[in-house]
Design an enzyme around this catalytic site. Structure first.
Site, short mmCIF file in Angstrom:
data_model
loop_
_atom_site.label_atom_id
_atom_site.label_comp_id
_atom_site.label_asym_id
_atom_site.label_seq_id
_atom_site.Cartn_x
_atom_site.Cartn_y
_atom_site.Cartn_z
N ASP A 174 -16.59 -28.31 -2.81
CA ASP A 174 -18.05 -28.13 -2.87
C ASP A 174 -18.47 -26.90 -2.08
OD1 ASP A 174 -20.69 -28.81 -3.31
OD2 ASP A 174 -20.77 -30.21 -1.63
N ASP A 243 -28.08 -31.16 -7.04
CA ASP A 243 -27.85 -32.60 -6.89
C ASP A 243 -28.80 -33.48 -7.69
OD1 ASP A 243 -26.36 -31.34 -4.97
OD2 ASP A 243 -26.74 -32.85 -3.44
C1 GAL Z 1 -23.72 -31.22 -1.94
C2 GAL Z 1 -23.20 -31.85 -3.22
C3 GAL Z 1 -23.33 -33.35 -3.15
C4 GAL Z 1 -22.61 -33.86 -1.92
C5 GAL Z 1 -23.10 -33.13 -0.67
C6 GAL Z 1 -22.27 -33.51 0.55
O1 GAL Z 1 -23.52 -29.85 -1.97
O2 GAL Z 1 -23.91 -31.34 -4.31
O3 GAL Z 1 -22.84 -33.95 -4.32
O4 GAL Z 1 -21.23 -33.68 -2.10
O5 GAL Z 1 -23.02 -31.74 -0.83
O6 GAL Z 1 -22.69 -32.85 1.71
#
Ligand code: GAL
Length: 433
Positions: A174, A243
């Protein structure tokens, strides 16, 4: 895979030797075509080895955020088995952000937060495997994850090796804090961003363990389409937007960003509109809610149906330990899951959009077609689907997949009545037996 590659290299060597012996241009070009076809077939075979159909599982983020620990995850694995989710096809139990510490150990290895995971990640993975399930983990290409815990920069191969030795079957990688927290505000150039994701993909491959590679890369933010030929080569799934939230408009935002990318989905690579919010009523999940707070039961059904139509990875995000029967009914609906998991591996697409009424189709193996008549408006409607707009003709048996009923044989068109507000009526059009 390695055997297939060796076999392929051997074949190419033989072909080249043979080509050297041949003098006619005609023979050379024919052999070249054979070599290309051979390469293509082997490449397809290799890339389809994992994630041949969209991965199915559960991830901790939507319901727990970073508030995770080993007993919650074990309980979730138990619930996945006991609730019938495993039997319905859900496999991966994935821990998202929140498992690692802020620092590596003295030898540079990434380590789990010992207060949350006192027995370590390998013990957790072993437990999940003992239930006949698979185990997934989360990291970032930068210095830190989005929750400011250790990221993989500079330690990619070491982390990939550790993941493989712990028994990791799935990595969510990520985009956060690349290369560092201070520089996050600056836009990382696309080539550097892409290189960071390719690097981890290659490190995972080098471990020799089949690990699903799920990326939220953001390298080409806003230009999803352009990024796809690249991302398809390096990953098994790619997040198409920001998200998801437990909210109707936000769910539609994720769906709409995925809709036009249908041509890229195929066994081995899937567009990922983000994890499911079906039945996610946890308090943790409401931290950054937008109004209204959650989707209705009807909206949850539609959310699931449309994720199946776009061949999305089905990663549940609700608390499986306290799942209500009506939520289980949605998440374990075998007829819908079969649409998502159809071996042909085609993503469904929107064939008609007029005001807030849409017709979607998904080609399936065996000549059947799934159709969703999607009413995004706030009133009930009737909708007619014409075979012509689906590129099919003749008489078809029409079934309602949600109701599990055959509606009869229809020629050229079918009209569905009383499609409720925010409902997607899901039909299967099969050739006559
Ligand atoms: C975001 C991601 C989420 C989750 C989150 C965790 O960037 O889109 O799905 O993984 O980070 O911090």
């Amino acid at each position: 895979m390695i055997l297939a590659l060796r076999y392929f290299i051997q074949k190419i060597r033989l072909l080249l030797i043979f080509m050297r012996l041949q003098h006619s241009i005609m023979t050379k070009s024919m052999l070249l075509v054979v070599a290309i076809l051979l390469f293509q077939s082997l490449h397809g075979e290799g890339s389809g080895e994992i994630a041949k159909t969209p991965p199915m599982g559960w991830n901790s983020w939507n319901c727990f955020r970073a508030n995770i620990n080993e007993s919650k995850i074990r309980e979730m694995a138990n619930a996945m088995v006991n609730s019938g989710m495993k039997e319905a096809g859900y496999q991966y139990v994935i821990i998202d952000d929140g498992w690692a510490t802020k620092q590596r150990d003295s030898t540079g290895h990434i380590i789990a937060d010992a207060t949350k995971f006192p027995h370590g990640i390998k013990a957790l993975a072993d437990y999940i495997h003992s239930k006949g399930l698979k185990f997934g983990i989360y990291s970032s290409p930068g210095c830190y994850t989005c929750q400011k815990l250790m990221g993989s920069i500079g330690h990619e191969q070491m982390d990939a090796n550790d993941y493989a030795s712990w028994g990791v079957d799935y990595l969510k990688y990520d985009w956060c804090n690349f290369p560092s927290i201070e520089k996050e505000a600056l836009k990382t150039p696309i080539p550097e961003c892409r290189a960071a994701f390719e690097l981890m993909g290659n490190c995972l491959k080098k471990t020799g363990r089949p690990i699903v590679y799920s990326v939220n890369d953001e390298c080409d933010k806003g230009t999803n389409d352009g990024a796809l030929p690249w991302v398809k080569r390096i990953a098994n799934m790619h997040r198409t937007g920001d998200d998801i939230k437990n909210n109707w408009d936000r769910m539609l935002y994720c769906l709409d960003l995925t809709a036009d990318l249908w041509e890229y989905a195929a066994p081995g690579y899937w567009n990922d509109p983000d994890m499911l919010e079906v039945g996610n009523d946890s308090k943790e999940a409401l931290w950054n809610h937008i109004s209204p707070l959650t989707m209705t039961l009807q909206e949850y059904k539609t959310h699931f149906i449309m994720w199946c139509m776009v061949a999305a990875p089905l990663i549940a995000g609700n608390d499986l330990r306290s799942m209500k029967p009506e939520i289980r009914e949605i998440l374990t609906n075998k007829a819908l899951i079969a649409i998502d998991q159809d071996p042909l591996g085609k993503q469904g697409r929107r064939v008609r959009k007029k005001d807030e009424l849409e017709v979607w189709m998904k080609e399936l193996s065996g000549g059947s077609v799934a159709v969703a008549l999607f009413n995004r408006s706030s009133n009930p409607v009737s909708m007619t689907v014409h075979w012509k707009e689906l590129g099919i003709h003749g008489t078809r048996t029409v079934s309602d997949l949600w109701m599990h009923t055959k509606l009869g044989n229809y020629k050229n068109s079918f009209t569905a009545v009383q499609i409720k507000s925010h409902e997607a009526r899901i039909l299967l059009l099969s050739p006559l037996k």
